[in-house]
Scaffold this active site. Structure first.
Site, PDB file in Angstrom:
ATOM      1  N   VAL A 207      19.833 -50.593 -52.634  1.00 27.77           N
ATOM      2  CA  VAL A 207      18.457 -50.326 -53.048  1.00 27.77           C
ATOM      3  C   VAL A 207      18.480 -49.554 -54.363  1.00 27.77           C
ATOM      4  CG1 VAL A 207      18.320 -48.187 -51.660  1.00 27.77           C
ATOM      5  CG2 VAL A 207      16.224 -49.434 -52.166  1.00 27.77           C
TER       6      VAL A 207
ATOM      7  N   LYS B  12      15.288 -48.347 -56.017  1.00 28.74           N
ATOM      8  CA  LYS B  12      14.155 -47.422 -56.194  1.00 28.74           C
ATOM      9  C   LYS B  12      13.485 -47.230 -54.840  1.00 28.74           C
ATOM     10  CE  LYS B  12       9.623 -46.853 -58.278  1.00 28.74           C
ATOM     11  NZ  LYS B  12       8.697 -47.117 -59.367  1.00 28.74           N
TER      12      LYS B  12
ATOM     13  N   GLU C  46      -4.634 -45.915 -60.555  1.00 29.54           N
ATOM     14  CA  GLU C  46      -3.910 -47.193 -60.636  1.00 29.54           C
ATOM     15  C   GLU C  46      -4.683 -48.386 -60.084  1.00 29.54           C
ATOM     16  OE1 GLU C  46       0.186 -46.862 -59.683  1.00 29.54           O
ATOM     17  OE2 GLU C  46       0.539 -49.010 -59.840  1.00 29.54           O
TER      18      GLU C  46
ATOM     19  N   GLY D 112       6.547 -43.828 -63.416  1.00 31.26           N
ATOM     20  CA  GLY D 112       7.224 -42.989 -64.396  1.00 31.26           C
ATOM     21  C   GLY D 112       6.186 -41.996 -64.884  1.00 31.26           C
ATOM     22  N   SER D 113       6.385 -40.736 -64.517  1.00 30.08           N
ATOM     23  CA  SER D 113       5.340 -39.731 -64.767  1.00 30.08           C
ATOM     24  C   SER D 113       5.954 -38.392 -65.161  1.00 30.08           C
ATOM     25  CB  SER D 113       4.531 -39.473 -63.481  1.00 30.08           C
ATOM     26  OG  SER D 113       4.151 -40.682 -62.893  1.00 30.08           O
TER      27      SER D 113
ATOM     28  N   GLU E 181      12.500 -46.956 -63.941  1.00 33.48           N
ATOM     29  CA  GLU E 181      11.607 -46.856 -62.773  1.00 33.48           C
ATOM     30  C   GLU E 181      10.377 -47.757 -62.964  1.00 33.48           C
ATOM     31  OE1 GLU E 181      10.791 -42.710 -61.847  1.00 33.48           O
ATOM     32  OE2 GLU E 181       8.932 -43.263 -60.832  1.00 33.48           O
TER      33      GLU E 181
ATOM     34  N   ARG F 157      -3.650 -40.169 -54.947  1.00 35.57           N
ATOM     35  CA  ARG F 157      -4.342 -38.912 -55.333  1.00 35.57           C
ATOM     36  C   ARG F 157      -5.557 -38.727 -54.418  1.00 35.57           C
ATOM     37  NH1 ARG F 157      -1.800 -39.605 -60.529  1.00 35.57           N
ATOM     38  NH2 ARG F 157      -0.059 -40.782 -59.702  1.00 35.57           N
TER      39      ARG F 157
ATOM     40  N   GLY G 142       3.165 -39.041 -53.603  1.00 38.70           N
ATOM     41  CA  GLY G 142       4.502 -39.631 -53.639  1.00 38.70           C
ATOM     42  C   GLY G 142       5.027 -39.661 -55.052  1.00 38.70           C
TER      43      GLY G 142
ATOM     44  N   GLU H 294       6.476 -32.754 -59.180  1.00 38.78           N
ATOM     45  CA  GLU H 294       5.518 -33.840 -59.464  1.00 38.78           C
ATOM     46  C   GLU H 294       4.574 -34.064 -58.276  1.00 38.78           C
ATOM     47  OE1 GLU H 294       7.190 -37.455 -61.182  1.00 38.78           O
ATOM     48  OE2 GLU H 294       5.689 -38.634 -60.114  1.00 38.78           O
TER      49      GLU H 294
ATOM     50  N   LYS I 207       0.499 -33.470 -58.074  1.00 35.95           N
ATOM     51  CA  LYS I 207      -0.427 -34.523 -57.658  1.00 35.95           C
ATOM     52  C   LYS I 207      -1.376 -34.009 -56.569  1.00 35.95           C
ATOM     53  CE  LYS I 207       2.301 -38.562 -58.991  1.00 35.95           C
ATOM     54  NZ  LYS I 207       3.320 -39.539 -58.600  1.00 35.95           N
TER      55      LYS I 207
END
Ligand SMILES: C=C(O[C@H]1C=CC=C(C(=O)O)[C@@H]1O)C(=O)O
Length: 386
Positions: A132, A134, A192, A209-210, A236, A343, A358, A373, A377
């Protein structure tokens, strides 16, 4: 409509609000709404529209929550009375909250941040094993308030800070439905868009990607520029776009995919973003049909999908339910908008909320930054509540 142009006044638990960057929709009352609590299917959606017509609803619009795991039950609602309006100019007059905000009585992370860090470390071991590449790992926070939330205040706050997002309050039913009170509502502001369909045109806007934003403008700009060239974040993001494009090719005859991602900002984070446009091969594929063909994308699950999904079930110590699923609306002709349910929180209509967040992890991810991160969020959502 209130002075600031948002249709959120006196919205009560069980009613619907959904705002995209251009359109806002809200229901009035819950009586007589056509509801379903069942796994998502094209036949089920058709039956709901038939029921709505039979009930005399002239221009039915279906709102819904599809869970992260689509073998589980979705919640659908076609309200009797729906109001639509363009979104007001942002930055205009803002009506001040009417009363005092609830205070937080208790907060319980699920799991503790250190355990979440261990989950990320386990994912890093899995990347070394190689099956795997990601996994999006999430955590939750149970919050108890001293009083119920005022929907109008919370939604206004989310709308003010998420001009380009999808702000929502949509009921989650439980077995039996048809009662006036839902088990809970999902409330939040997602950045999103999974799918918007307008006739045979479709629009898809994956994010992945943040980096958290900061108050200092120079440092904030440096973070934005750093994200745009970060090898780990581009990798990512790349898993998400290539998998989405692979599936879109099956359903679209024209596809417009930019060469590389751009950076977009919410009030709290910078994200890598790719805006894709396409033309459907078949007019029979609805917005929800295409959204379900794409779901779960590597933006909220991982890559390859099946392996990442299994590892999420294994590593996360709670049930995502509607978090990281789909939230949106659709008309009978199949046009509509489905965003990812991010969110956000599950709100029980009284004093309890479960917040979720997440973050995508790949080889090279740092457990401490993923903790930060996900904390950021959840924090941005908390600011709207208490
Ligand atoms: C899973 C979440 O975000 C996804 C969407 C955008 C960026 C993400 C990231 O950079 O990790 C996530 O893939 C969440 O906000 O809970």
């Amino acid at each position: 409509m209130s002075a600031d142009g948002w249709m959120v006044e006196s919205l009560s638990h069980g009613e619907i609000f959904f705002a995209s960057p251009t359109l806002q929709q809200r229901s009035h009352g819950t009586k007589g709404a056509v509801c379903a609590y069942e796994p998502v299917s094209a036949d089920g959606v058709r039956r709901l529209f038939d029921r709505a017509r039979a009930a005399g609803i002239a221009r039915p619009v279906l709102f819904g929550l599809v869970p992260f795991d689509t073998t589980r039950h979705a919640s659908f609602t076609i309200p009797v009375q729906l109001q639509l309006a363009p979104v007001p100019q942002r930055g205009g007059a803002v009506v001040a909250p009417a009363g005092r905000r609830p205070a937080v009585v208790a907060r319980q992370p699920v799991p503790a941040p250190e355990i979440y860090g261990d989950m990320v470390r386990k994912a890093l071991d899995l990347y070394e094993e190689g099956d795997v590449r990601k996994i999006v790992l999430s955590r939750a926070m149970d919050v108890e308030l001293d009083a119920p939330i005022a929907y109008a205040d919370v939604l206004r706050d989310l709308l003010r800070r998420n001009a380009q997002g999808y702000t929502f309050a949509v009921p989650a039913w439980s077995d039996g439905v048809a009662g006036a009170q839902p088990a809970a509502s999902m409330v939040g502001a997602s950045p999103e868009l999974l799918v918007r369909r307008e006739g045979d045109r479709v629009f898809i806007n994956p994010l992945a990607g943040s980096i958290p934003r900061v108050a200092d403008p120079e440092e904030d700009q440096a973070r934005r520029e750093g994200l745009a060239v970060s090898e780990k974040d581009l990798r990512e993001h790349g898993y998400v776009v290539s998998d989405i494009v692979r599936i879109l090719r099956e359903h679209c005859e024209e596809l417009d995919v930019p060469q590389g991602p751009s950076v977009i900002g919410t009030d709290a984070l910078w994200h890598l973003s790719t805006f894709i446009a396409g033309r459907l091969k078949s007019p029979d594929l609805s917005a929800l049909g295409l959204a379900c063909a794409l779901h779960p994308t590597p933006a909220i699950c991982g890559f390859p999908t099946a392996q990442a999904f299994a590892h999420i079930q294994d590593l996360e110590p709670f049930d995502r339910e509607y978090f990281a699923g789909l939230v949106g609306w659709q008309r009978e002709d199949g046009d509509g908008e489905w965003a990812l349910t991010l969110r956000c929180a599950r709100y029980d209509g009284d004093r309890r909320l479960r917040l979720y967040a997440g973050a995508g992890t790949v080889a090279g991810s740092d457990p401490e930054s993923e903790i930060r991160e996900t904390a950021m969020k959840m924090e941005t959502f908390m600011r709207a509540i208490a």
